[in-house]
Design an enzyme around this catalytic site. Sequence first.
Site, short mmCIF file in Angstrom:
data_model
loop_
_atom_site.label_atom_id
_atom_site.label_comp_id
_atom_site.label_asym_id
_atom_site.label_seq_id
_atom_site.Cartn_x
_atom_site.Cartn_y
_atom_site.Cartn_z
N TYR A 26 0.87 -1.18 0.00
CA TYR A 26 0.00 0.00 0.00
C TYR A 26 0.91 1.22 0.00
O TYR A 26 1.64 1.47 0.97
CB TYR A 26 -0.88 -0.04 1.25
CG TYR A 26 -1.82 1.12 1.42
CD1 TYR A 26 -2.75 1.44 0.44
CD2 TYR A 26 -1.81 1.87 2.59
CE1 TYR A 26 -3.65 2.48 0.60
CE2 TYR A 26 -2.70 2.92 2.77
CZ TYR A 26 -3.61 3.22 1.78
OH TYR A 26 -4.49 4.26 1.95
N TYR A 180 -11.44 -3.76 7.46
CA TYR A 180 -10.11 -3.47 8.01
C TYR A 180 -10.17 -2.40 9.09
O TYR A 180 -9.67 -2.58 10.21
CB TYR A 180 -9.17 -3.03 6.88
CG TYR A 180 -7.81 -2.59 7.39
CD1 TYR A 180 -6.82 -3.52 7.63
CD2 TYR A 180 -7.54 -1.25 7.67
CE1 TYR A 180 -5.58 -3.14 8.13
CE2 TYR A 180 -6.31 -0.86 8.17
CZ TYR A 180 -5.33 -1.80 8.39
OH TYR A 180 -4.11 -1.42 8.90
N HIS A 181 -10.77 -1.27 8.76
CA HIS A 181 -10.77 -0.15 9.71
C HIS A 181 -11.70 -0.38 10.89
O HIS A 181 -11.59 0.29 11.91
CB HIS A 181 -11.12 1.16 9.00
CG HIS A 181 -9.99 1.68 8.15
ND1 HIS A 181 -9.99 1.56 6.79
CD2 HIS A 181 -8.82 2.27 8.48
CE1 HIS A 181 -8.87 2.08 6.31
NE2 HIS A 181 -8.15 2.52 7.31
N LYS A 539 -9.90 17.85 16.36
CA LYS A 539 -9.15 17.19 15.29
C LYS A 539 -9.06 18.16 14.10
O LYS A 539 -9.95 18.18 13.25
CB LYS A 539 -9.81 15.88 14.87
CG LYS A 539 -9.52 14.74 15.82
CD LYS A 539 -9.84 13.38 15.22
CE LYS A 539 -8.96 13.02 14.05
NZ LYS A 539 -7.53 12.89 14.40
N ASP A 543 -7.57 14.65 8.79
CA ASP A 543 -7.32 13.32 9.37
C ASP A 543 -8.61 12.77 9.96
O ASP A 543 -9.19 13.35 10.87
CB ASP A 543 -6.23 13.44 10.44
CG ASP A 543 -6.07 12.17 11.25
OD1 ASP A 543 -6.29 11.08 10.69
OD2 ASP A 543 -5.73 12.27 12.43
N HIS A 545 -8.79 9.57 11.24
CA HIS A 545 -8.51 8.52 12.23
C HIS A 545 -8.82 9.09 13.61
O HIS A 545 -7.98 9.71 14.25
CB HIS A 545 -7.05 8.08 12.15
CG HIS A 545 -6.78 7.14 11.02
ND1 HIS A 545 -7.34 5.89 10.95
CD2 HIS A 545 -6.02 7.26 9.92
CE1 HIS A 545 -6.93 5.27 9.85
NE2 HIS A 545 -6.12 6.08 9.21
#
Length: 666
Positions: A26, A180-181, A539, A543, A545
Amino acid sequence: MSKTHEDRQTSRSDRQADRPWLIRTYSGHSTAKASNALYRGNLAKGQTGLSVAFDLPTQTGYDSDHVLARGEVGKVGVPICHLGDMRTLFDQIPLDQMNTSMTINATAPWLLALYIAVAEEQGADVTKLQGTVQNDIIKEYLSRGTYVCPPKPSLKLIGDVAEYCYANVPKWNPMNVCSYHLQEAGATPEQELAFALATAIAVLDELKPRVPPEDFPALCGRISFFVNAGIRFVTEMCKMRAFVDLWDEILLDRYGVENPKFRRFRYGVQVNSLGLTEQQPENNVYRILIEMLAVTLSKKARARAVQLPAWNEALGLPRPWDQQWSMRMQQIMAYETDLLEYDDLFDNNPAVDARVAALKEGTRHELETLDGMGGAVAAIEYMKARLVDSNAERLNRIEAGETVVVGVNKWIEGEPSPLTSGEGGILTVDPAVEAEQIERLDDWRAARDTAAVEQALADLRSAATSGANIMEPSITAAKAGVTTGEWAEVMREVFGEYRGPTGVSRAVSNKTEGLDDIRAAVDTVSDRLGRRLKFLVGKPGLDGHSNGAEQIAFRARDCGMDIEYEGIRLTPEEIVDAAKESAAHVIGLSILSGSHMPLVEDTLNRLRDAGLGHVPVIVGGIIPAEDAKTLRDLGIAQVYTPKDFELNTIMMDIVSLADPKEIAAE
């Protein structure tokens, strides 16, 4: 008598070995030109497919010169603003001979349109293109945060891509259900299975009316998955076997897909990044290898494509050598071992069968709950809250030592790593990249046919407004020179924008055991302040995450603080306005994209201009040591990186920073 060497060699050659999975890394950073060189280098080293990482402005539909893109250009992926960038990205890479995975969601229709336009320029037969767009927006609301539009129109756009690909790019996977996340956000195996399968069901329900009934099974067969594999590799392997069974069951029982070929569970994987440690990062090599075993050992549940993180990704952006090391791990497993010569090693294993059965039972129960709520889209807030709770429990177990993490909460002492000594331990993106990308963007806009662009945008807007499939007008717009930001702005105009749930309520949870001392300290300092200690979590930037920010806010709330957390993608100006309005005593900024320097500096300057320069600010993220020192010199009170996993220590730091008695003593 035992077999001779010659006999053994003959019997081995008689076994038909399976083809290896696609080997990917990746990757993508800085510029399209730099990323193209990286791709061609990796292909020369034996990589067999591409996996493209796009930067955050590209993922969220902004051009590189947008105010929200400041500091984010080229940091976590490659910036693609227009056809010229995509052309450069795949220069000298024949797309009709490549299998390309593009990790893109909200802007998936647009990036696929650019890809198809470049393929046509290369003279490729578009019907032969092979690859995947992730195109899973639901997990973006739950865990990754690169959504743009509300759920229902976003689901419609997923359907547009799938419908178009089915008719025009039949070998392309138009949607990659991404669990995945979910695991990165703290999902249990049952939650990962259920939330991903519920997403797939929502997509299939969207697609079913779009094609003739006889064609629907084949369309089901193009839906793929992208999963995570954690360190508990027996459970993870069983999870993959459960995925295979449950997907087969759903397609047969719910949708009547009778052809087993179209019920195959096809998935790619990147193994767990959540478990990579900043402390003793060399240990991550073993973690990555063990996690790969979960998705390769069992033939029944073997991944179709594997990409592995690099050992040092908890420190920053990996170098080409670091990626090569992970790629060699795959090649040794695929080509040196005899793994691919055997049938499934776990069939009829009672321990495996029992674990798979338990996972399936738990998943079915969770799926029933989601169905009762109206499906994945209707249950977004519920799923988000469950993930935040599960992640809090995971962190609690690590803090308490119940979950052992070598080098983090056990066997902490060790020799210094020669891998991280000296210069060049990670790759850093030159800040000049952003200005150069904007200059190229300006040149592109100046050189294009303005009338053609305006007409293409008008046609795109008309298609989106009428409910027509947007893929054809998107491809036309790509060829006309429309930019990523312009395409996404049309989507925003027609469908509106969305702000996802944070998963953090204001009500204290039942996870307050062991917090008595901190809660007492918060009460004491609140009395001195004359009101409840106010902690603002922000935040800034793009981003998405948010796991760390959510857990900090979650713990601060349970410690008795009055928290303010409005979620992701705030500008420094918005954070300062919120700090002023709420009269925050301490501000916490979370940035994991590498854009901490410009965003923090901007926030500090705005705080001073607003008369709030006295409010202490703490920062968390993947921040190199030299940047941490610079941030402290700028006035940041504390800097936290992934090694600072003890949230209670951070809570006491916040209490001390807000304490008028401590401030007076300084």
